[in-house]
Design an enzyme around this catalytic site. Structure first.
Site, PDB file in Angstrom:
ATOM      1  CB  CYS A 116      -0.934   0.000   1.195  1.00 58.79           C
ATOM      2  SG  CYS A 116      -1.982  -1.451   1.239  1.00 58.79           S
ATOM      3  CG  HIS A 256      -3.494   3.355   2.354  1.00 59.10           C
ATOM      4  ND1 HIS A 256      -3.936   2.989   1.099  1.00 59.10           N
ATOM      5  CD2 HIS A 256      -3.446   2.208   3.093  1.00 59.10           C
ATOM      6  CE1 HIS A 256      -4.147   1.691   1.085  1.00 59.10           C
ATOM      7  NE2 HIS A 256      -3.866   1.193   2.278  1.00 59.10           N
ATOM      8  CG  ASN A 286      -6.875  -0.945   1.017  1.00 59.87           C
ATOM      9  OD1 ASN A 286      -6.148  -0.447   0.148  1.00 59.87           O
ATOM     10  ND2 ASN A 286      -6.392  -1.492   2.123  1.00 59.87           N
TER      11      ASN A 286
HETATM   12  N1  ACO Z   1     -19.228  -9.155   8.141  1.00 65.74           N
HETATM   13  C1  ACO Z   1     -19.766  -9.476   9.334  1.00 65.74           C
HETATM   14  N2  ACO Z   1     -19.014  -9.806  10.390  1.00 65.74           N
HETATM   15  C2  ACO Z   1     -17.679  -9.842  10.211  1.00 65.74           C
HETATM   16  C3  ACO Z   1     -17.060  -9.522   8.985  1.00 65.74           C
HETATM   17  C4  ACO Z   1     -17.899  -9.181   7.925  1.00 65.74           C
HETATM   18  N3  ACO Z   1     -17.414  -8.850   6.706  1.00 65.74           N
HETATM   19  N4  ACO Z   1     -15.723  -9.623   9.120  1.00 65.74           N
HETATM   20  C5  ACO Z   1     -15.491  -9.992  10.398  1.00 65.74           C
HETATM   21  N5  ACO Z   1     -16.671 -10.118  11.049  1.00 65.74           N
HETATM   22  C6  ACO Z   1     -16.889 -10.523  12.435  1.00 65.74           C
HETATM   23  C7  ACO Z   1     -15.726 -11.270  13.033  1.00 65.74           C
HETATM   24  O1  ACO Z   1     -15.789 -12.631  12.719  1.00 65.74           O
HETATM   25  C8  ACO Z   1     -15.929 -11.000  14.503  1.00 65.74           C
HETATM   26  O2  ACO Z   1     -16.907 -11.905  14.975  1.00 65.74           O
HETATM   27  P1  ACO Z   1     -16.732 -12.559  16.432  1.00 65.74           P
HETATM   28  O3  ACO Z   1     -16.767 -11.395  17.393  1.00 65.74           O
HETATM   29  O4  ACO Z   1     -17.923 -13.459  16.506  1.00 65.74           O
HETATM   30  O5  ACO Z   1     -15.410 -13.248  16.408  1.00 65.74           O
HETATM   31  C9  ACO Z   1     -16.540  -9.615  14.553  1.00 65.74           C
HETATM   32  O6  ACO Z   1     -17.027  -9.350  13.238  1.00 65.74           O
HETATM   33  C10 ACO Z   1     -15.568  -8.525  14.939  1.00 65.74           C
HETATM   34  O7  ACO Z   1     -14.373  -8.717  14.202  1.00 65.74           O
HETATM   35  P2  ACO Z   1     -13.190  -7.719  14.302  1.00 65.74           P
HETATM   36  O8  ACO Z   1     -12.044  -8.249  13.509  1.00 65.74           O
HETATM   37  O9  ACO Z   1     -12.933  -7.336  15.730  1.00 65.74           O
HETATM   38  O10 ACO Z   1     -13.817  -6.451  13.589  1.00 65.74           O
HETATM   39  P3  ACO Z   1     -13.199  -5.044  13.448  1.00 65.74           P
HETATM   40  O11 ACO Z   1     -14.071  -4.040  14.032  1.00 65.74           O
HETATM   41  O12 ACO Z   1     -11.733  -5.025  13.863  1.00 65.74           O
HETATM   42  O13 ACO Z   1     -13.216  -4.844  11.868  1.00 65.74           O
HETATM   43  C11 ACO Z   1     -11.729  -4.955  10.007  1.00 65.74           C
HETATM   44  C12 ACO Z   1     -12.511  -5.744  11.040  1.00 65.74           C
HETATM   45  C13 ACO Z   1     -12.710  -4.164   9.174  1.00 65.74           C
HETATM   46  C14 ACO Z   1     -10.960  -5.935   9.137  1.00 65.74           C
HETATM   47  C15 ACO Z   1     -10.763  -3.981  10.730  1.00 65.74           C
HETATM   48  O14 ACO Z   1     -10.029  -4.665  11.711  1.00 65.74           O
HETATM   49  C16 ACO Z   1      -9.785  -3.339   9.787  1.00 65.74           C
HETATM   50  O15 ACO Z   1     -10.149  -2.532   8.955  1.00 65.74           O
HETATM   51  N6  ACO Z   1      -8.489  -3.671   9.936  1.00 65.74           N
HETATM   52  C17 ACO Z   1      -7.464  -3.155   9.093  1.00 65.74           C
HETATM   53  C18 ACO Z   1      -7.731  -3.509   7.668  1.00 65.74           C
HETATM   54  C19 ACO Z   1      -6.591  -4.176   7.009  1.00 65.74           C
HETATM   55  O16 ACO Z   1      -5.870  -4.944   7.582  1.00 65.74           O
HETATM   56  N7  ACO Z   1      -6.482  -3.840   5.730  1.00 65.74           N
HETATM   57  C20 ACO Z   1      -5.535  -4.422   4.892  1.00 65.74           C
HETATM   58  C21 ACO Z   1      -4.264  -3.877   5.166  1.00 65.74           C
HETATM   59  S1  ACO Z   1      -3.361  -3.611   3.756  1.00 65.74           S
HETATM   60  C22 ACO Z   1      -3.252  -2.017   3.889  1.00 65.74           C
HETATM   61  O17 ACO Z   1      -3.918  -1.309   3.231  1.00 65.74           O
HETATM   62  C23 ACO Z   1      -2.406  -1.545   4.984  1.00 65.74           C
END
Ligand code: ACO
Length: 329
Positions: A116, A256, A286
């Site tokens: 990224c 980003h 993204n």
């Molecule tokens: N729909 C519904 N529920 C979901 C989804 C979905 N698409 N994805 C995950 N969940 C669930 C999980 O299973 C979890 O359920 P559980 O509590 O029963 O275990 C619950 O939602 C919460 O999951 P979290 O991972 O805590 O959710 P969070 O609020 O952290 O959001 C997300 C997840 C959107 C991925 C967030 O962490 C994020 O944006 N992280 C960074 C993104 C990333 O890594 N991008 C790529 C990086 S590359 C770059 O550009 C740097």
């Protein structure tokens, strides 16, 4: 000591695939909902390449648009640098395909792998070539076809990403008098390489039937850990780029586009409101190396790059890598 040439951004361009994937489309593939995705990420829809379409196709159009906006021809280009993690082939560089297809007959060409941070890395390298007097016209591109590497059964990753390309033309500032690159910074911490990772398909684990069946060539991420790292890094980079200037000097911040909540939390940490932040993640998701040049091009076309004002752009990504730049428009 030889003096450095001042470097400007002479033009920008972008190209998005036509195929739209809405959150409702994903709700048919995995257990998710429009409400969850919008609330957790700010994404409403993203673009995916169609059958037969690929990264180079998007790059060629973005490059041609950037050249047109700079009033230049492909034969003016000295160097093509593309930041991408999804080139058409592992070999050769997608920059070579672009160089050939746009007719940049005098240009050298190579790709950069900084995920990224790919576009800001390409910008930083291209800027150095122009500043050193080694090139007068560098085409820098950030582009991805991430949809080709998504596990469409993994709801925690597949909803985040999209495809697209953006490009910019770097010139001696005296020749364009716009978008002077005042400062760039790059950093890395490879100890975090597993946070965003494609295990298979490289030299460590060449593709086998078993690895493909396991989905080792898909992008995997540890979302929560990336989230924490991203907020800290994004806000630290904005503060670093803005050092010596006040909020009033800033015209636009182009971060980003990783997650609207990450951007909001980072701005909260900086202590600045969101009114100068460019956000288009709702439309495109993204697009990794694509997010910043696509946003830059949209901002330019929308008249949001105010002459004389500062533009801060920051990114972070797999590697881990990060980068920032300060530009006077
Ligand atoms: N729909 C519904 N529920 C979901 C989804 C979905 N698409 N994805 C995950 N969940 C669930 C999980 O299973 C979890 O359920 P559980 O509590 O029963 O275990 C619950 O939602 C919460 O999951 P979290 O991972 O805590 O959710 P969070 O609020 O952290 O959001 C997300 C997840 C959107 C991925 C967030 O962490 C994020 O944006 N992280 C960074 C993104 C990333 O890594 N991008 C790529 C990086 S590359 C770059 O550009 C740097």
């Amino acid at each position: 000591m030889t003096s450095r040439v001042r470097v400007g951004i002479a033009g920008t361009g972008s190209c998005m695939p036509e195929r739209v994937m809405t959150n409702h489309d994903f709700a048919k593939l995995v257990d998710t909902s429009d409400e969850w995705i919008v609330q957790r990420t700010g994404i409403k829809e993203r673009r995916f390449v169609s059958e037969g379409e690929c990264t180079s196709d998007l790059c060629v159009v973005a490059a041609q648009r950037a050249l047109e906006s700079a009033g230049l021809k492909a034969t003016d280009v000295d160097l093509v640098i593309t930041g991408t993690l999804t080139p058409d082939y592992l070999l050769p560089a997608v920059s070579c395909l672009i160089q050939d297809r746009i007719g940049a007959k005098r240009a050298g060409a190579f790709d950069l792998s900084a995920a990224c941070t790919g576009f800001l890395t390409a910008l930083s390298v291209g800027e150095s070539f122009v500043a050193a007097g080694r090139a007068k016209c560098v085409l820098v591109i950030g582009a991805e076809s991430l949809s080709r590497f998504l596990d469409l059964q993994d709801r925690s990753s597949c909803i985040l990403f999209g495809d697209g390309a953006g490009a910019a033309i770097l010139r001696p500032w005296d020749d364009c008098r716009t978008g002077e690159v005042l400062k760039t910074t790059l950093g890395a911490d490879g100890s975090g390489f597993e946070l965003i990772h494609m295990k298979g398909g490289g030299a460590k684990q060449p593709p086998t039937q078993e690895s493909v069946a396991r989905g080792d060539h898909f992008i995997r991420l540890k979302g929560r850990e990336v989230f924490r790292f991203a907020v800290t890094k994004m806000s630290d980079l904005i503060v670093e780029m803005a050092e010596g200037y006040s909020y009033e000097d800033i015209g636009l911040i182009v971060p980003h586009q990783v997650n609207a909540r990450i951007i909001e939390s980072a701005m909260e940490r900086v202590g600045w409101p969101l009114d100068k932040v460019f956000i288009n993640i709702d439309k495109y998701g993204n697009t990794s190396a694509g997010t910043i040049p696509i946003a830059l091009d949209e901002a330019r076309r929308a008249g949001r790059l105010e002459s004389g004002k500062l533009l801060i752009s920051v990114a972070f990504g797999a590697g881990l890598t990060w980068g920032g730049t300060l530009i006077r428009w």
